[in-house]
Design a protein around this motif. Structure first.
Motif, PDB file in Angstrom:
ATOM      1  N   ARG A 232     -10.740  -5.461   8.026  1.00 26.30           N
ATOM      2  CA  ARG A 232      -9.447  -5.892   7.474  1.00 26.30           C
ATOM      3  C   ARG A 232      -8.679  -4.704   6.890  1.00 26.30           C
ATOM      4  NH1 ARG A 232      -8.445 -11.041   5.764  1.00 26.30           N
ATOM      5  NH2 ARG A 232     -10.645 -11.475   5.342  1.00 26.30           N
TER       6      ARG A 232
ATOM      7  N   ASP B 295      -5.032  -9.287   8.780  1.00 28.80           N
ATOM      8  CA  ASP B 295      -5.726 -10.527   8.442  1.00 28.80           C
ATOM      9  C   ASP B 295      -6.163 -11.264   9.705  1.00 28.80           C
ATOM     10  OD1 ASP B 295      -5.559 -10.191   5.779  1.00 28.80           O
ATOM     11  OD2 ASP B 295      -3.824 -11.498   5.490  1.00 28.80           O
TER      12      ASP B 295
ATOM     13  N   THR C 230      -9.897 -12.436  10.539  1.00 26.97           N
ATOM     14  CA  THR C 230     -10.257 -13.843  10.706  1.00 26.97           C
ATOM     15  C   THR C 230     -10.890 -14.085  12.078  1.00 26.97           C
ATOM     16  OG1 THR C 230      -8.408 -14.406   9.297  1.00 26.97           O
ATOM     17  CG2 THR C 230      -9.365 -16.212  10.537  1.00 26.97           C
TER      18      THR C 230
ATOM     19  N   ALA D  53     -14.346 -12.879  12.003  1.00 26.59           N
ATOM     20  CA  ALA D  53     -15.216 -13.795  11.258  1.00 26.59           C
ATOM     21  C   ALA D  53     -15.588 -15.001  12.119  1.00 26.59           C
ATOM     22  CB  ALA D  53     -14.521 -14.249   9.977  1.00 26.59           C
ATOM     23  N   VAL D  54     -14.607 -15.531  12.837  1.00 25.26           N
ATOM     24  CA  VAL D  54     -14.860 -16.713  13.680  1.00 25.26           C
ATOM     25  C   VAL D  54     -15.862 -16.365  14.793  1.00 25.26           C
ATOM     26  CG1 VAL D  54     -13.798 -18.312  15.327  1.00 25.26           C
ATOM     27  CG2 VAL D  54     -12.657 -17.812  13.170  1.00 25.26           C
TER      28      VAL D  54
ATOM     29  N   SER E  61     -19.306 -14.440   6.261  1.00 27.72           N
ATOM     30  CA  SER E  61     -18.042 -14.499   7.009  1.00 27.72           C
ATOM     31  C   SER E  61     -17.241 -15.733   6.619  1.00 27.72           C
ATOM     32  CB  SER E  61     -18.323 -14.539   8.517  1.00 27.72           C
ATOM     33  OG  SER E  61     -18.926 -13.349   8.921  1.00 27.72           O
TER      34      SER E  61
ATOM     35  N   ASP F  39     -15.068 -13.950   3.797  1.00 31.20           N
ATOM     36  CA  ASP F  39     -14.017 -13.392   4.649  1.00 31.20           C
ATOM     37  C   ASP F  39     -12.945 -14.405   5.028  1.00 31.20           C
ATOM     38  OD1 ASP F  39     -15.278 -10.899   4.667  1.00 31.20           O
ATOM     39  OD2 ASP F  39     -16.657 -11.566   6.210  1.00 31.20           O
ATOM     40  N   ILE F  40     -13.297 -15.673   4.983  1.00 33.55           N
ATOM     41  CA  ILE F  40     -12.278 -16.671   5.345  1.00 33.55           C
ATOM     42  C   ILE F  40     -11.826 -17.449   4.103  1.00 33.55           C
ATOM     43  CG2 ILE F  40     -11.795 -18.756   6.681  1.00 33.55           C
ATOM     44  CD1 ILE F  40     -13.585 -17.678   8.893  1.00 33.55           C
ATOM     45  N   TYR F  41     -12.766 -18.163   3.466  1.00 31.41           N
ATOM     46  CA  TYR F  41     -12.370 -19.090   2.408  1.00 31.41           C
ATOM     47  C   TYR F  41     -11.871 -18.377   1.147  1.00 31.41           C
ATOM     48  CZ  TYR F  41     -12.546 -23.007  -0.832  1.00 31.41           C
ATOM     49  OH  TYR F  41     -12.227 -23.954  -1.765  1.00 31.41           O
TER      50      TYR F  41
ATOM     51  N   TYR G  46     -11.047 -15.302   0.746  1.00 32.12           N
ATOM     52  CA  TYR G  46      -9.898 -14.441   1.009  1.00 32.12           C
ATOM     53  C   TYR G  46      -8.614 -15.252   1.028  1.00 32.12           C
ATOM     54  CZ  TYR G  46      -6.683 -11.123   2.917  1.00 32.12           C
ATOM     55  OH  TYR G  46      -5.581 -10.314   3.074  1.00 32.12           O
ATOM     56  N   GLU G  47      -8.664 -16.423   1.646  1.00 33.44           N
ATOM     57  CA  GLU G  47      -7.470 -17.259   1.743  1.00 33.44           C
ATOM     58  C   GLU G  47      -7.031 -17.710   0.341  1.00 33.44           C
ATOM     59  OE1 GLU G  47      -5.717 -17.458   4.305  1.00 33.44           O
ATOM     60  OE2 GLU G  47      -4.265 -18.853   3.436  1.00 33.44           O
TER      61      GLU G  47
END
Lengths: 520, 129
Positions: free
Chosen positions: A122, A128, A132, A135-136, A356, A360-362, A364-365
């Motif tokens: 990132r 971003d 993301t 991460a997925v 992740s 990295d997703i939750y 971070y958002e």
């Protein structure tokens, strides 16, 4: 075979794993008191405190999966020394991972306070979307691999002990989920190290038992030379074509540094001394494991002398059959090796997938939206997500849907196609930018999966070469078209970015000089 | 050693490691396929298998020891670990704003990174997107 005698060593081993993890989890309590950032650093990278031995062992144990102990040696039974010759290419793993990426990732991670590989992606690419997407991809591929490991371990357990598939799955499957959830990265790393030691010990015991059964090394080799001379040829009478050697060099030799679950270890070590020590120890251990286990596979051809059909028609049955032929206590000890390989891989995959999702997703958002998250909630989310992900994978392993097998088949090469150039060029090429990164991750993953699906093999090579080549072309083209990354970011990764900065400063000073003189 | 020189050292080590991997490929080819041209057996094992497998492993270990002793250099992480963050201060390049790391916005004067965070908030727009 007496199931209890076989079970006892395994039960004891799993109890030790749980105990070690529980003891090490105390570090999380201390970290949690200091704040959520400390907790995340502790839970996902063990507060960057791994020593050389543990770093080496956890890197090797994460990489060595159930197939290194079951499928690989089974192939060696069929192919012979050519399979060992092919698998020894993995001795480059530590040199490439720790030598090429190790210090640069560690420097950048400390500079930007990164806890995951995706933090680095990132930041380096300032994207971003790329983070993301990464991460997925990591979550999908790692979860599928995890399920395959669960299934492989449970099948081995069933074959050796004669107990139902579900009993074995529950025994080691639930244990690994619990100890990963409780222990976090520190627990995973230390238990990995214990696993690696048991893998080596189990391998030595199995080799000793095999030699005893076969009447000694010389007797087995003489038998093989007369009965199956093709096992002593590098091409194994056409079973090991040169294209397979080249493919394996790419797939398990050179590109393994792109596996995120391995690369994250570069963020976790304590000092440069630890890295140097890990480089040597890890290379010794990975070579010993690969040569040792595959040699067992070759030599077992002198003991298990029937056709493959007599062993259920699958090479995966060779090692379980060999272990089952030992006395119950020896078999109980020998089975710890493959089980240790299975759980050490699962625990690392689980934590990498969990980080992740959570970080990295939750998180971070939430952070991007400016929403506050309490330290307790971060702890709860991290452990809860690891537990849920682990339990979901465990439940899916009871009767895995066919799509899982397809994803698993694509996982190893898919991760390499996705991340090889993102890591390598991101760290060693200043012009790498987010357009290139996005093009590479999409193009590489997609082309690899399609090549696998359609069975495209250029010159008989594995589809990984397509994934890697397309990914590189996309990366270079994207980076040429895209906007370059800010000099302030590049200074985190490139010494030459500092020199550029110095030159700019020099120019500005030269321009400003006459003005100042004029003012004076 | 300052951060810039650490990066230079890391680059040197990466180059040396890449060359070491290349050397292993060459050794592996010569010791395995090369030796298979000779019909020699040692301790009941063909020479190519011994040299290609054991030999490659031992060669890799020797290279690792050489790298660790002669090429790699020790340095500490002081500047980085102290959270001084001398590099990434420019606005809009906030390093790792997310995930529990309450990095102060550049405008607020410093990048804390190691601070307390009973509740965490992160700056918006950590990246250019």
């Amino acid at each position: 075979m007496s199931s209890l005698a076989v079970l006892a060593p395994v039960l004891l081993f799993m109890a030790v794993m749980l105990l070690v993890s529980a003891v090490l989890s105390r570090a999380q309590g201390h970290a949690s008191q200091k704040g959520s950032s400390h907790f995340l650093s502790e839970y996902f990278i063990g507060s960057r405190s791994l020593g050389g031995f543990v770093l080496a062992m956890t890197t090797v144990a994460t990489y060595s999966s159930v197939s290194s102990f079951v499928g690989g040696p089974g192939q060696a039974w069929e192919i012979g020394f050519g399979w060992i010759y092919m698998s020894v290419v993995q001795v480059t793993m530590l040199i490439l991972l720790l030598g090429v990426l190790g210090k640069k990732l560690a420097l950048a991670a400390r500079q930007i306070n990164a806890v995951t590989i995706i933090d680095i992606i990132r930041h380096r690419y300032q994207s971003d979307l790329l983070a993301t997407l990464s991460a997925v991809i990591i979550v999908i591929f790692l979860c599928a691999t995890m399920i395959a490991q669960f299934v492989g371990g449970a099948k081995l357990f069933e074959a050796v002990t004669g107990l139902p598939y579900l009993a074995g799955l529950a025994l080691f499957g639930l244990s690994v989920v619990v100890y990963t959830t409780v222990g976090g990265f520190r627990g995973v790393a230390v238990t990995d190290a214990v696993c690696a030691v048991f893998m080596l010990a189990g391998m030595v015991v199995l080799l000793a038992g095999l030699l005893q059964q076969g009447g000694g090394f010389a007797a087995i080799m003489t038998d093989l030379a007369s009965r199956k001379p093709e096992l002593l040829e590098p091409l194994s009478a056409g079973q090991m074509p040169v294209s397979l050697y080249i493919s394996q060099w790419v797939l398990v030799g050179l590109c393994v540094l792109a596996l995120p679950q391995s690369a994250v270890r570069c963020l976790s070590y304590e000092s440069t001394r630890s890295l140097h020590r890990a480089l040597v120890i890890g290379t010794v251990v990975i070579g010993a494991m690969n040569i040792g286990m595959n040699l067992i596979g070759v030599l077992s051809a002198g003991v298990l002398t029937d056709d493959l059909a007599a062993y259920g028609g699958s090479i995966d049955n060779i090692i379980p059959r060999l272990i089952a032929s030992m006395s119950p206590l020896v078999a109980g000890f020998c089975i710890i090796g493959p089980i240790a390989a299975t759980i050490s891989t699962i625990s690392s995959l689980l934590l990498a997938a969990s980080s992740s999702l959570v970080k990295d997703i939750y998180l971070y958002e939430l952070g991007r939206r400016g929403l506050p998250v309490s330290g307790r909630r971060v702890t709860f989310l991290s452990q809860g997500c690891t537990l849920l992900l682990g339990l979901a994978s465990f439940l899916l392993s009871i009767d895995p849907p066919s799509v899982i097998w397809k994803i698993n088949m694509f996982a190893f090469g898919g991760l390499e196609s996705a991340f090889l150039w993102i890591f390598l060029l991101g760290l060693f090429w200043k012009k790498a930018n987010r357009t290139g990164g996005l093009a590479a991750i999409c193009g590489g993953t997609l082309s690899y999966c399609l090549a696998m699906l359609w069975g495209i093999r250029p010159a008989g090579l594995h589809p990984i070469v397509i994934g890697i080549a397309v990914s590189l072309i996309c990366f270079l083209a994207g980076s040429r078209l895209g906007q370059s990354v800010s000099p302030a970011v590049l200074k985190c990764y490139f010494a030459s970015a500092w020199e550029d900065g110095d030159r700019e400063d020099g120019k500005q000073a030269a321009t400003a000089g006459p003005d100042r003189q004029g003012q004076a | 050693m300052d951060y810039r020189h650490k990066l230079q050292q890391a680059d040197r080590e990466a180059r040396a490691s890449g060359l070491a991997a290349l050397a292993i490929i060459v050794f592996w080819t010569l010791a395995g396929f090369g030796a298979s041209l000779f019909d020699v057996t040692l301790f009941h094992v063909p020479l190519w298998a011994l040299a290609g497998c054991l030999g490659t492993w031992l060669f890799a270990i020797v290279l690792c020891v050489w790298l660790a002793r002669r090429v790699f250099r020790n340095f500490d992480w002081e500047d980085e670990a102290a959270g001084r963050d001398p590099v990434c201060r420019e606005e809009g390049t906030a390093a790792v704003p997310p995930a529990g790391q309450p990095r102060a916005l550049p405008a607020q004067g410093h990048a804390s990174g190691q601070g307390e965070d009973a509740s965490m908030t992160c700056p918006r727009g950590g990246t250019h997107e």
